[in-house]
Write a protein that holds these residues in place. Structure first.
Motif, PDB file in Angstrom:
ATOM      1  N   SER A  16      81.284 -12.658 -26.711  1.00  0.00           N
ATOM      2  CA  SER A  16      82.487 -12.347 -25.932  1.00  0.00           C
ATOM      3  C   SER A  16      83.539 -11.676 -26.801  1.00  0.00           C
ATOM      4  CB  SER A  16      83.060 -13.620 -25.309  1.00  0.00           C
ATOM      5  OG  SER A  16      82.160 -14.166 -24.374  1.00  0.00           O
ATOM      6  N   ARG A  17      83.634 -12.120 -28.038  1.00  0.00           N
ATOM      7  CA  ARG A  17      84.609 -11.521 -28.958  1.00  0.00           C
ATOM      8  C   ARG A  17      84.238 -10.085 -29.317  1.00  0.00           C
ATOM      9  NH1 ARG A  17      86.517 -16.352 -33.167  1.00  0.00           N
ATOM     10  NH2 ARG A  17      87.450 -17.694 -31.538  1.00  0.00           N
ATOM     11  N   LEU A  18      82.963  -9.756 -29.139  1.00  0.00           N
ATOM     12  CA  LEU A  18      82.530  -8.370 -29.330  1.00  0.00           C
ATOM     13  C   LEU A  18      82.666  -7.560 -28.042  1.00  0.00           C
ATOM     14  CD1 LEU A  18      79.260  -8.896 -31.443  1.00  0.00           C
ATOM     15  CD2 LEU A  18      81.522  -8.204 -32.264  1.00  0.00           C
ATOM     16  N   ASN A  19      83.208  -8.225 -26.992  1.00  0.00           N
ATOM     17  CA  ASN A  19      83.413  -7.603 -25.671  1.00  0.00           C
ATOM     18  C   ASN A  19      82.102  -7.163 -25.023  1.00  0.00           C
ATOM     19  OD1 ASN A  19      86.293  -7.797 -25.644  1.00  0.00           O
ATOM     20  ND2 ASN A  19      86.387  -6.074 -27.066  1.00  0.00           N
ATOM     21  N   LEU A  20      81.037  -7.917 -25.267  1.00  0.00           N
ATOM     22  CA  LEU A  20      79.775  -7.618 -24.603  1.00  0.00           C
ATOM     23  C   LEU A  20      79.873  -8.082 -23.143  1.00  0.00           C
ATOM     24  CD1 LEU A  20      77.146  -8.705 -27.291  1.00  0.00           C
ATOM     25  CD2 LEU A  20      78.242  -6.486 -26.962  1.00  0.00           C
ATOM     26  N   PRO A  21      79.489  -7.245 -22.186  1.00  0.00           N
ATOM     27  CA  PRO A  21      79.625  -7.584 -20.767  1.00  0.00           C
ATOM     28  C   PRO A  21      78.748  -8.774 -20.372  1.00  0.00           C
ATOM     29  CG  PRO A  21      78.323  -5.594 -21.036  1.00  0.00           C
ATOM     30  CD  PRO A  21      78.870  -5.915 -22.379  1.00  0.00           C
ATOM     31  N   ILE A  22      79.354  -9.733 -19.677  1.00  0.00           N
ATOM     32  CA  ILE A  22      78.698 -11.006 -19.391  1.00  0.00           C
ATOM     33  C   ILE A  22      77.450 -10.847 -18.530  1.00  0.00           C
ATOM     34  CG2 ILE A  22      78.976 -13.218 -18.201  1.00  0.00           C
ATOM     35  CD1 ILE A  22      81.906 -13.159 -19.096  1.00  0.00           C
ATOM     36  N   MET A  23      77.548 -10.077 -17.435  1.00  0.00           N
ATOM     37  CA  MET A  23      76.432  -9.985 -16.500  1.00  0.00           C
ATOM     38  C   MET A  23      75.204  -9.358 -17.156  1.00  0.00           C
ATOM     39  SD  MET A  23      77.654 -11.477 -13.907  1.00  0.00           S
ATOM     40  CE  MET A  23      76.406 -11.198 -12.667  1.00  0.00           C
ATOM     41  N   GLN A  24      75.414  -8.270 -17.903  1.00  0.00           N
ATOM     42  CA  GLN A  24      74.285  -7.617 -18.560  1.00  0.00           C
ATOM     43  C   GLN A  24      73.713  -8.495 -19.671  1.00  0.00           C
ATOM     44  OE1 GLN A  24      77.244  -6.207 -17.582  1.00  0.00           O
ATOM     45  NE2 GLN A  24      77.189  -4.006 -17.991  1.00  0.00           N
ATOM     46  N   VAL A  25      74.587  -9.203 -20.383  1.00  0.00           N
ATOM     47  CA  VAL A  25      74.116 -10.117 -21.426  1.00  0.00           C
ATOM     48  C   VAL A  25      73.252 -11.214 -20.815  1.00  0.00           C
ATOM     49  CG1 VAL A  25      74.861 -11.931 -23.023  1.00  0.00           C
ATOM     50  CG2 VAL A  25      75.962  -9.694 -23.094  1.00  0.00           C
TER      51      VAL A  25
END
Length: 299
Positions: A172-181
């Motif tokens: 999350s701190r890397l701003n990776l999108p939640i749904m795709q992750v």
């Protein structure tokens, strides 16, 4: 909308513990987990494609996603399923709710987040509650005790889930999108469980049991896709600490359902343990300023 999202999350996650009971039996646990995460991953990928969401990540990001999946969508659930072979769904859910404390300790270790005296007090309540719940087995300690085996598996699964949460915070701190992750994570979870099943030569059998397939669909669609979507939507709309109160309430749902459908037997130790675990989670999740305001109020 906030109330709807909150109630939906609590009811679904609180009921998944009972649904897991219908997964145990004819079909091997590893095979059931492969089926569950394959269905969930297919739904998540379909959603992302329909929304036009990019599924591309850097190789380093994939490494963290796979590591998270190993903990959250892999071995965590394997241990929880195994634990419920020895425990009722109620006992397993209560043991798993200690993740509130484990998350706080791990956040301190990995992210240097402060731990207040109230958190330690809540942790003391929580540990005391677990001791009370399993006191009869602890008092007559036996390594062959089914309950203690189940408790050990559930707590180890809880620890792995917490590690997965820490990796999720990093993502999350890397701003990776939640749904795709989550879509990638569920796919990795399915592949990982399939690999372990192949290594251990676990058969991928099927069953004609209606309860098995209904519970599998429920766990895949509601427990894995909808509940996570509702919870993450809730995180965006309200304070994360308030959203975390779902972990205090879902054991209540699990215990009620276990009492109705599993003939869960209540004892004095059960009542005391359940109340202590709930109180401990409540204390840990309540901001210190709320307690200070309560103490200032006249009786």
């Amino acid at each position: 909308m906030n109330v709807f999202l909150y109630i939906t999350t609590v009811l679904i996650w609180g009921s998944t513990w009972l649904a897991i009971e219908f997964q145990l039996g004819e079909v091997a646990v590893l095979a059931s987990l492969v089926y569950r995460w394959t269905i969930a991953a297919a739904l998540m990928w379909s959603f992302c494609f329909l929304r036009g969401l990019s599924m591309k990540f850097a190789a380093k990001d994939h490494a963290y996603i796979a590591l998270m999946a190993m903990c959250v969508f892999g071995f965590n659930y394997l241990l929880i399923y195994w634990a419920q072979q020895y425990l009722t769904s109620a006992m397993t859910s209560i043991a798993f709710s200690t993740m509130v404390l484990v998350n706080i300790i791990n956040a301190r270790i990995f992210f240097s987040q402060a731990v207040t005296p109230l958190i330690w007090l809540g942790g003391l309540f929580g540990v005391s509650g677990i001791v009370a719940l399993f006191w009869l087995d602890i008092r007559s300690f036996d390594l062959d005790s089914a309950s203690l085996k189940g408790l050990g598996l559930a707590l180890l699964g809880t620890l792995l889930a917490s590690f997965g949460n820490m990796i999720s915070i990093h993502n999350s701190r890397l701003n990776l999108p939640i749904m795709q992750v989550n879509a990638w994570g569920m796919l990795y979870g399915a592949l990982l469980m399939a690999l372990v099943a192949l290594i251990l030569d676990v058969p991928f059998t099927v069953t004609t049991s209606t309860s098995y397939w209904l519970s599998l669909i429920y766990l895949s669609v509601f427990g894995s896709v909808i509940a996570f979507a509702c919870y993450f939507a809730l995180l965006k709309r309200i304070d994360p600490s308030k959203a975390s109160y779902t972990s205090v309430l879902f054991p209540v749902v699990a215990v009620v359902l276990s009492t109705i459908f599993e003939d869960f037997v209540w004892t004095a130790y059960t009542v005391i343990g359940f109340l202590l675990v709930g109180l401990g989670n409540l204390v840990m999740l309540t901001p210190p300023k709320v307690f200070r305001n309560l103490l200032r109020k006249p009786l």
